[in-house]
Design an enzyme around this catalytic site. Structure first.
Site, PDB file in Angstrom:
ATOM      1  N   LYS A 116      30.313  41.706   4.832  1.00  0.00           N
ATOM      2  CA  LYS A 116      31.462  40.995   5.052  1.00  0.00           C
ATOM      3  C   LYS A 116      32.837  41.732   4.262  1.00  0.00           C
ATOM      4  O   LYS A 116      32.662  42.414   3.244  1.00  0.00           O
ATOM      5  CB  LYS A 116      31.567  39.473   4.334  1.00  0.00           C
ATOM      6  CG  LYS A 116      32.569  38.521   4.785  1.00  0.00           C
ATOM      7  CD  LYS A 116      32.412  38.123   6.139  1.00  0.00           C
ATOM      8  CE  LYS A 116      32.943  36.906   6.437  1.00  0.00           C
ATOM      9  NZ  LYS A 116      32.336  36.154   7.644  1.00  0.00           N
TER      10      LYS A 116
HETATM   11  N1  GLU Z   1      33.751  36.499  11.118  1.00  0.00           N
HETATM   12  C1  GLU Z   1      32.407  35.922  11.988  1.00  0.00           C
HETATM   13  C2  GLU Z   1      31.330  35.317  11.376  1.00  0.00           C
HETATM   14  O1  GLU Z   1      31.673  34.996  10.103  1.00  0.00           O
HETATM   15  C3  GLU Z   1      32.160  37.065  12.990  1.00  0.00           C
HETATM   16  C4  GLU Z   1      31.572  38.327  12.444  1.00  0.00           C
HETATM   17  C5  GLU Z   1      31.279  39.501  13.406  1.00  0.00           C
HETATM   18  O2  GLU Z   1      31.759  39.307  14.685  1.00  0.00           O
HETATM   19  O3  GLU Z   1      30.797  40.445  13.201  1.00  0.00           O
HETATM   20  O4  GLU Z   1      30.317  35.356  11.896  1.00  0.00           O
END
Ligand code: GLU
Length: 459
Positions: A116
């Site tokens: 993240k």
């Molecule tokens: N930000 C989104 C999540 O928390 C998508 C992450 C992604 O597509 O890699 O799942």
């Protein structure tokens, strides 16, 4: 909240340690030792990268903006997860969100690890030119640790396809001649994005709820009748009855989930309330969601806040404070805003009997326990909101194959993948004493533990 993720992972490991049918090759001291290693691996990120992006703003000032990339675990594949643009971003939060990505990907069999990113800023207070520079700097500072087979960022709160396009372009300039399409997902279609990616999280959130309350009910009724499981009771109480739904958050996730609920042909829904950071709109007879979606698309994603604006949008609704949404009379509450929205101080005011976590970690551990003990069903984030990362995976695959799917194909594949996950979890959930969140964690932890064991990592 951070401790909640760690605690449930630990509880899952404790349950699996006792279950001698799980990893039977590990016995005695070796077993104890391996489970201690698992606890350490899963509760700690592999890497926490932090930089202060130095930006010369359009207004002439020079600022340093704190930015993170956390790589939690890559046992199942490259690190994967969004980059959050929000003023409340902090290191502890990004670590927790990265660990949720590890669990989410494991749960849905997406061949990625968990990561993240976060940038501490309010994107609305920067010009487009400033944001472009911030995105480029983020990639410059972190270019060594990201890449199509290393760590693949995507949008999260406050970021979208514009930011991913900018970032991918910067990655391409830094690494000329190398594969770059798969370095970011959530890109625009012309830049190699997937049809349906923007809608994927919201569609998946609604699909998860619908599948549990309708499809599974219809096909697998045997699990529900004569069952003490609280979900079985709730589902049977609602069987065929109209449902009042409230949606907190009207962004990329909430607005799509609300529209899906409004248009659903399987359940008799009324979306009675929606909210965003300014306002709650309430109509016990049901809100006109398509009209609200049209309005927000013309007004910087904001819901109408005055009687005049409601009239302009042709919408009948009561205007209430943004925080009121949670406490209104409804059967189903979809949380699609920030984390920690339902907590110790407001949990006793929640009337909904089903909560769907569209956002990551919107219910604190105290509230989770209190509400679950009361029989409220909480469909957890790692189960419900994985649509985004699942379609990110399709985008990454399509980039590799240079072959693209139609929007219908994407939704079909998305539903199939989420259905497969639920079909493997729900029968166990209806047969054992754990709440649904714990059940999902056990499933993820089993997968991660088996992979780590077979990779010889549990020393
Ligand atoms: N930000 C989104 C999540 O928390 C998508 C992450 C992604 O597509 O890699 O799942």
């Amino acid at each position: 909240m951070v401790s909640q993720t760690k605690q449930i992972v630990q509880d899952s490991l404790n349950a699996l340690l006792e279950d001698t049918a799980f990893l039977p090759g590990l016995q005695g001291n070796d077993r104890e030792q391996a489970f201690t290693s698992l606890g350490a691996i899963l509760s700690t990120p592999n890497h926490v990268h932090k930089s202060f992006l130095r930006i010369a703003l359009e207004n002439g000032s020079v600022v340093r903006i704190p930015a993170f990339r956390v790589q939690h675990n890559n046992a199942l594949g490259p690190y994967k997860g969004g980059i959050r643009f929000h003023e409340s971003v902090n290191e502890e939060e990004v670590i927790n969100l990265a660990s949720l990505m590890t669990l989410k990907n494991a749960l849905h069999d997406v061949p990625y690890g968990g990561g993240k990113g976060g940038i501490i800023l309010d994107p609305r207070s920067f010009s487009e030119k400033d944001l472009h520079l911030i995105c480029k700097k983020y990639v410059q500072y972190f270019s060594d640790i990201i890449g199509p087979d290393k760590d693949i960022p995507a949008p999260d709160m406050g970021s979208g396809e514009r930011e991913m396009d900018w970032m991918m372009a910067e990655y391409k300039s830094i690494r000329p001649g190398q594969a770059y399409k798969g370095s970011f997902t959530g890109k625009s279609i012309v830049n190699g994005g997937s049809l349906g990616r923007r809608e994927a999280t919201g569609k998946g959130v609604y699909f998860t709820f619908r599948y549990m309350l309708y499809d599974f009910m219809k096909e697998q009724r045997k699990f529900l009748t004569n069952n003490d499981n609280p979900f079985a009771k709730t589902a049977l109480d609602y069987d065929g009855k109209p449902l009042k739904i409230g949606v907190q958050g009207f962004g990329n996730v909430g607005s799509v989930a609300a529209l899906e609920a409004f248009q659903c042909q399987y359940l008799e829904n009324k979306v009675v309330a929606v909210s965003d950071k300014n306002v709650t709109l309430y109509n016990p007879d049901g809100l006109d969601i398509p009209a609200l979606v049209r309005y927000t698309s013309l007004h910087n994603s904001d819901l109408p806040t005055t009687i005049e604006q409601l009239e302009e949008a042709g919408i009948k609704a009561e205007i209430q404070d943004r925080s009121e949404l949670l406490y209104l009379d409804m059967d189903v509450l979809i949380l699609a805003a920030l984390e920690d929205q339902v907590h110790e101080k407001n949990m006793d005011k929640i009337k909904a009997r089903i909560i769907v976590e569209g956002a990551n970690a919107p219910v604190t551990s105290e509230a989770d326990k209190y509400l679950s003990d009361k029989g409220v069903i909480i469909i957890p984030d790692i189960l419900a909101n994985a649509g985004g990362v699942i379609v990110s995976y399709f985008e990454w695959m399509q980039g590799r194959e240079t072959q693209f799917y139609s929007e219908d194909q994407v939704y079909q594949l998305l539903h199939q993948q989420m259905k497969t996950t639920m079909d493997s979890i729900l029968p166990a959930y209806f047969g054992d004493p754990f709440p649904l969140r714990q059940n999902c964690y056990i499933h993820s932890v089993m997968k991660l533990s088996t992979v780590l064991y077979k990779q010889g990592k549990l020393y």
